[in-house]
Design an enzyme around this catalytic site. Sequence first.
Site, PDB file in Angstrom:
ATOM      1  N   GLU A 167       0.827  -1.208   0.000  1.00 28.90           N
ATOM      2  CA  GLU A 167       0.000   0.000   0.000  1.00 28.90           C
ATOM      3  C   GLU A 167       0.860   1.256   0.000  1.00 28.90           C
ATOM      4  O   GLU A 167       0.547   2.239  -0.671  1.00 28.90           O
ATOM      5  CB  GLU A 167      -0.937   0.001   1.211  1.00 28.90           C
ATOM      6  CG  GLU A 167      -2.144  -0.915   1.067  1.00 28.90           C
ATOM      7  CD  GLU A 167      -1.827  -2.386   1.265  1.00 28.90           C
ATOM      8  OE1 GLU A 167      -0.684  -2.716   1.663  1.00 28.90           O
ATOM      9  OE2 GLU A 167      -2.714  -3.225   1.011  1.00 28.90           O
TER      10      GLU A 167
ATOM     11  N   HIS B  60      -9.758  -6.928   8.933  1.00 30.08           N
ATOM     12  CA  HIS B  60     -10.402  -6.504   7.685  1.00 30.08           C
ATOM     13  C   HIS B  60     -11.742  -5.839   7.920  1.00 30.08           C
ATOM     14  O   HIS B  60     -12.524  -5.689   7.001  1.00 30.08           O
ATOM     15  CB  HIS B  60     -10.655  -7.701   6.766  1.00 30.08           C
ATOM     16  CG  HIS B  60      -9.459  -8.521   6.447  1.00 30.08           C
ATOM     17  ND1 HIS B  60      -8.857  -9.333   7.356  1.00 30.08           N
ATOM     18  CD2 HIS B  60      -8.748  -8.645   5.292  1.00 30.08           C
ATOM     19  CE1 HIS B  60      -7.820  -9.946   6.798  1.00 30.08           C
ATOM     20  NE2 HIS B  60      -7.726  -9.542   5.536  1.00 30.08           N
TER      21      HIS B  60
END
Lengths: 325, 389
Positions: free
Chosen positions: A59, A128
Amino acid sequence: MKISYRNAVHDAIRGALHDDSRVLLMGEDVGRYGGTYAVTKGLLAEFGPDRVRDTPLSELGFVGAAIGAALGGLRPIVEIMTVNFSLLALDQIVNTAAALRHMSGGQFSVPVVIRIATGAGRQLAAQHSHSLEPWYAHIPGIKVVAPATVEDAYGMLGTALADPDPVVIFEHVALYNSSAELDSLAPTDIARAVVRRAGSDATIITYGGCLPKALDAAEQLSAAGVDCEVVDLRVLRPLDLDTIIGSIHKTHRVVVVDEAWRSGSLAAEVSARIVEEAFFDLDAPVVRVCSAEVPIPYSRHLEQAALPQSAQVVAAVRNLFGERS
Amino acid sequence: MTEFRMPTLGSDMDEGTLNEWLVKPGDAVTRGQVVAVVETAKAAVEVECWQDGTVGELLVRVGETVQVGTPLATLLEPGETAAAQPLTPDRRTASPEPPSAAAPELRLHPARDRRRRWVSPAARRLAESTGVDIEAIRGSGPQGAVTISDVQHAAPTETREPAVGDRAEQLRRAIGAAMSRSKREIPHYYLADEVVLENALAWLSRRNAQRPITERLLPTVLQLKAVALAARRFGEFNGFWRDGSFQAETAVHIGVAIALRGGGLVAPALHDVGDKSLDDLMGELTDLVARARAGSLRSSEMSDPTITVTNLGDRGVGMVFGVIYPPQVALVGFGRPAPRVCAVDGGIRIATTVQATLAADHRASDGHRGALFLAAINELLQQPDLLEG
């Protein structure tokens, strides 16, 4: 026609790729796999690997690359699989994207759009499932939006791309399968909160994945004779205080519903603003309904128990009425 | 740890204003010590503490008006340290959030005694703009707060509460409330008896002749002592009617009706009248009258009387039929002592007599016993030596 939230996002991205050659899409599994939530299915085939780019699992790297591309004149759309993973890119978002306009005296802008899946409800466990959008809403230099409806899922993306500064879009994972009967899709603003349901007795303020729960609670309360107004914040930064305060002028009672944890949440900020701006309009204490302060559990019943539910919203609203509840 | 509460300084008192704290946190206090001055409708009253201990925390600020029973301060018992418990009973220690999200999220603190009246900000503003007296409204909102709806359903008040300084008017209202309650609730019966005062007055003048003026006794003291001694023997006139039954009191604290210069009256207690010498009673009576008129009575003096004595003799009336001060059950009245024609020892004589009257609560006693009670007072006043002890 019936349109799903997922398809609305897909169509918005497709339209942007089609209309503006500077637009590109990048992220983990957005190409060949078609997106973790199947939002970008078919786009690689249609627009090719230069404009729909699968990235490595980094990321920090790919968000940084997108910011560089934006500085260089492109209009990148970055997808981050979940807000938990976006923490790896915080340095790029907070220290670079949000700061460059200010640090360069206005010479550089970063017209990047970062789409982040957020929220719980799909049994994806604590790494998540969190709702960290309040952290982003803390940062000056970026706009933070949370489309909660199919119209906004489509309409906000184009407006975000047109914005010269970074916009972070939070798409709640529980909303992708939601759908609406719509004649057409059109751009929507990224500046205002919207009253999704008008009412006179109490205001429920929420955003994102909690909007359907708030509307459900308002329906239940309506059957019990309590007429609730539901305000969808839509834009988490900057907050549209006028709409919030305007509703409280009318109802004098407010419940803030936020899937993030109560401590330091957006609900906390909204509550504080209300007390600052509308204290003398309040007829009852501001009440919040938030997630339990635990990492979101995997097990389904525990996960549901940890999240705000419409029954709690109903109870919170009723409590605002004391003996009349 | 215990709480020191706003005492009731009379059955007509609903609330009091804290005028002054005479102690501060950490001070050691003893039972009976005056710790605060409270302003009631009637007077500024020195409030005493009821137990030994150390002042923990002052919960009410000077100037604050609170309901009777509201904790004014916390008291640590001897040996107890402040750290042993949180100072404020309602201050909650931090605890982890309960894991269950099923419980309603409205985590309001439990209703507390000690608080100013809760009025929602919007309701307060509305009340101000519409002239509604917020203090007169019962709150129906969250935590009992007054809400917009409560204000809307309340009629605007024509007259405002009198200013705090308007003591006479407040006193008038307080007396009105107590006396209305008395006449509404207490089935009074009245008896009268003529008391020949020859013996008592002769005894008094002999006794006073040997003393300087400042140490002389007034006839009133004899009357008070006689009532106290008689009340000991007739327990159904000494005590309180509470919650549907009579509670006799062993100690006799006589409420002495004292007219105030600005109008109205108070009836603070002379304590343990039956146990005290006449000289002591005279001294205490003088002090009590002076302090009543100066507005500095003590809390126990306001709430303790077990029976009341009123003497309107110096106002010239022959007889007084009193109104009982609830929750007491009896009131003894004395009229003007005057030379009257009466039969004494089988002959007609002019003698100084006084009319003693009894107003008593028929729920607690009957006229037959009342007559015996009055007769006992009469008898005692014939034998002043018995009153001296």
